[in-house]
Design an enzyme around this catalytic site. Structure first.
Site, PDB file in Angstrom:
ATOM      1  N   PRO A 194       0.824  -1.212   0.000  1.00 41.23           N
ATOM      2  CA  PRO A 194       0.000   0.000   0.000  1.00 41.23           C
ATOM      3  C   PRO A 194       0.855   1.258   0.000  1.00 41.23           C
ATOM      4  O   PRO A 194       1.966   1.272   0.549  1.00 41.23           O
ATOM      5  CB  PRO A 194      -0.806  -0.110   1.302  1.00 41.23           C
ATOM      6  CG  PRO A 194      -0.743  -1.552   1.673  1.00 41.23           C
ATOM      7  CD  PRO A 194       0.573  -2.055   1.182  1.00 41.23           C
ATOM      8  N   LYS A 195       0.361   2.304  -0.639  1.00 41.64           N
ATOM      9  CA  LYS A 195       1.015   3.611  -0.601  1.00 41.64           C
ATOM     10  C   LYS A 195       0.334   4.439   0.480  1.00 41.64           C
ATOM     11  O   LYS A 195      -0.821   4.819   0.360  1.00 41.64           O
ATOM     12  CB  LYS A 195       0.918   4.316  -1.955  1.00 41.64           C
ATOM     13  CG  LYS A 195       1.703   5.636  -2.001  1.00 41.64           C
ATOM     14  CD  LYS A 195       1.631   6.282  -3.370  1.00 41.64           C
ATOM     15  CE  LYS A 195       2.509   7.544  -3.423  1.00 41.64           C
ATOM     16  NZ  LYS A 195       2.111   8.546  -2.429  1.00 41.64           N
ATOM     17  N   TRP A 196       1.073   4.725   1.535  1.00 48.12           N
ATOM     18  CA  TRP A 196       0.513   5.394   2.697  1.00 48.12           C
ATOM     19  C   TRP A 196       0.492   6.900   2.502  1.00 48.12           C
ATOM     20  O   TRP A 196       1.391   7.480   1.895  1.00 48.12           O
ATOM     21  CB  TRP A 196       1.322   5.030   3.943  1.00 48.12           C
ATOM     22  CG  TRP A 196       1.279   3.557   4.183  1.00 48.12           C
ATOM     23  CD1 TRP A 196       2.103   2.616   3.634  1.00 48.12           C
ATOM     24  CD2 TRP A 196       0.317   2.852   4.955  1.00 48.12           C
ATOM     25  NE1 TRP A 196       1.718   1.366   4.034  1.00 48.12           N
ATOM     26  CE2 TRP A 196       0.620   1.475   4.848  1.00 48.12           C
ATOM     27  CE3 TRP A 196      -0.769   3.240   5.728  1.00 48.12           C
ATOM     28  CZ2 TRP A 196      -0.120   0.485   5.487  1.00 48.12           C
ATOM     29  CZ3 TRP A 196      -1.507   2.267   6.382  1.00 48.12           C
ATOM     30  CH2 TRP A 196      -1.183   0.909   6.253  1.00 48.12           C
ATOM     31  N   ASP A 256      -3.176   6.021  -0.439  1.00 44.56           N
ATOM     32  CA  ASP A 256      -2.892   6.865  -1.586  1.00 44.56           C
ATOM     33  C   ASP A 256      -2.668   6.104  -2.883  1.00 44.56           C
ATOM     34  O   ASP A 256      -2.432   6.700  -3.921  1.00 44.56           O
ATOM     35  CB  ASP A 256      -1.630   7.678  -1.262  1.00 44.56           C
ATOM     36  CG  ASP A 256      -1.576   8.998  -1.999  1.00 44.56           C
ATOM     37  OD1 ASP A 256      -2.613   9.418  -2.534  1.00 44.56           O
ATOM     38  OD2 ASP A 256      -0.500   9.609  -2.036  1.00 44.56           O
ATOM     39  N   GLY A 257      -2.700   4.776  -2.855  1.00 44.08           N
ATOM     40  CA  GLY A 257      -2.446   3.988  -4.048  1.00 44.08           C
ATOM     41  C   GLY A 257      -1.640   2.756  -3.701  1.00 44.08           C
ATOM     42  O   GLY A 257      -1.735   2.202  -2.602  1.00 44.08           O
TER      43      GLY A 257
END
Length: 369
Positions: A34-36, A184-185
């Site tokens: 995950p993009k934090w 965030d992505g």
């Protein structure tokens, strides 16, 4: 402090790609995570000494005393970690609440550390004990990270180990689902790559969306002069009923385009008293909603005055996601929409992510293959 990797260190970065990449096209494959949506943070611990550094190597230690205490309890005695600081309220990350932690008053920091404590999610290990791990491939660094922080999996935090997968289909599910928890992505990391400070050696995949917005003003560029004025940013609005809300800016233009836009918009310039944002003009107060023309602790000393425009022109912009009622990042200019009525540009056009519980993201096993 004496560690095999010492500050300052610039973290490894990511370049954008439009979709989940095929792992088969990369030597050794890809690891997805995950993009934090928080503050990138490098953690240096040497016994009782702990230092936190931002993406641009500035110190963060004083702003997060609760995390310094947690790291002394939860991390190996001597280590360097790459990860993300965040604040979560309920089931979602809250970036604007996190921003409030960067405050000059120690009393304010102490109060917020108790009321809205931060967390930290670790996603890379740069050093452990006397070993510099940066030259190792990510596959080995990840295995060492899991061994060092495996005891935190399933725990209550505030330090967590990010989940990963090598399955591109699962990564696509994460891209679709995790936004509902404020993420965030997705990030893709080559399994065979060493840690490369300040190099865009990773890939990031974020949502691409468009919205039709009202152009309600502009600011001049910092290099603008009376002899050669240049547009800096367009101020964008969306209607909620009959009220026009400031939702963000579009700002990335070539010098030539900055001149052209200034000429295109001159005919719309108006007196501030006749503008929907007249009530805010001239206010210079701390403002978490970032109302046009106001100051905040992030912009102290900057000229935030704006040139009001009659809200008659509609612009299509690209954006990734919302933070509350605003675009989280700078929007991208797409095209003018002369076919759209400004009053029709409301929040109802925006795609809303499906709700997803952040605890489900944080409570995962170290890796999912």
């Amino acid at each position: 402090m004496q560690l095999p990797v010492m500050p300052p260190v610039q973290p490894m970065l990511a370049k954008s790609t439009k979709s989940i990449p095929d792992p088969a096209k990369f030597d050794g494959g890809l690891s997805f995570e995950p993009k934090w949506d928080g503050f990138r943070c490098l953690v240096f611990r040497d016994g009782d000494e702990v230092e936190l550094a931002s993406r641009n190597t500035k110190p963060l230690t004083r702003y997060f005393p609760e995390m310094v205490a947690a790291f002394k309890e939860q991390l190996p005695e001597r280590c360097v970690l790459d990860g993300e600081l965040f604040v979560a309220i309920g089931e979602r990350l809250q970036f604007e609440v996190l921003q409030e932690r960067i405050h000059p008053a120690a009393s304010r920091i102490t109060k917020l550390a108790e009321e809205t404590p931060a967390g930290f999610v670790a996603f890379d290990l740069l050093a452990l004990g006397d070993e510099d791990l940066t030259r190792l491939p990510f596959a080995e660094r990840r295995a060492r990270l899991e061994a060092a922080l495996g005891h935190l999996v399933g725990g209550s935090g505030p330090t967590y180990l990010t989940r990963t997968t090598t399955d591109a289909a699962l990564a696509q599910e994460w891209l679709d689902q995790f936004e509902g928890a404020g993420l965030d992505g997705v990030i893709a990391k080559p399994m065979s790559a060493a840690y490369q400070p300040n190099a865009r050696a990773m890939l990031k995949i974020k949502h691409e969306r468009t919205a039709d917005v009202v152009v309600a003003g502009y600011r001049l560029h910092k290099t603008s002069t009376p002899e050669k004025p240049l547009l800096g940013s367009l101020l964008l609005g969306l209607y909620d009923g009959d009220r026009l809300h400031h939702v963000g800016v579009a700002a990335s233009f070539t010098a030539k385009r900055r001149e052209e836009l200034l000429e295109e918009l001159r005919e719309l310039e108006t007196d501030v008293d006749d503008h929907p944002w007249a009530e805010w003009a001239g206010q210079m107060i701390a403002n978490p909603s970032r109302i046009p023309g106001t100051q905040s602790r992030w912009s102290a000393g900057k000229d935030l005055s704006f040139v009001p425009l009659r809200p008659e022109r509609v612009l299509e912009v690209g954006y990734d996601h919302m933070e509350g009622t605003r675009f989280r990042h700078t929007a991208q200019f797409k095209r003018w929409r002369p076919d759209r009525d400004p009053e029709s540009c409301g929040y109802d056009q925006l795609e809303e992510p499906v709700n997803y519980d952040l605890a489900e993201v944080l409570g995962a096993a170290p890796a999912q293959r």
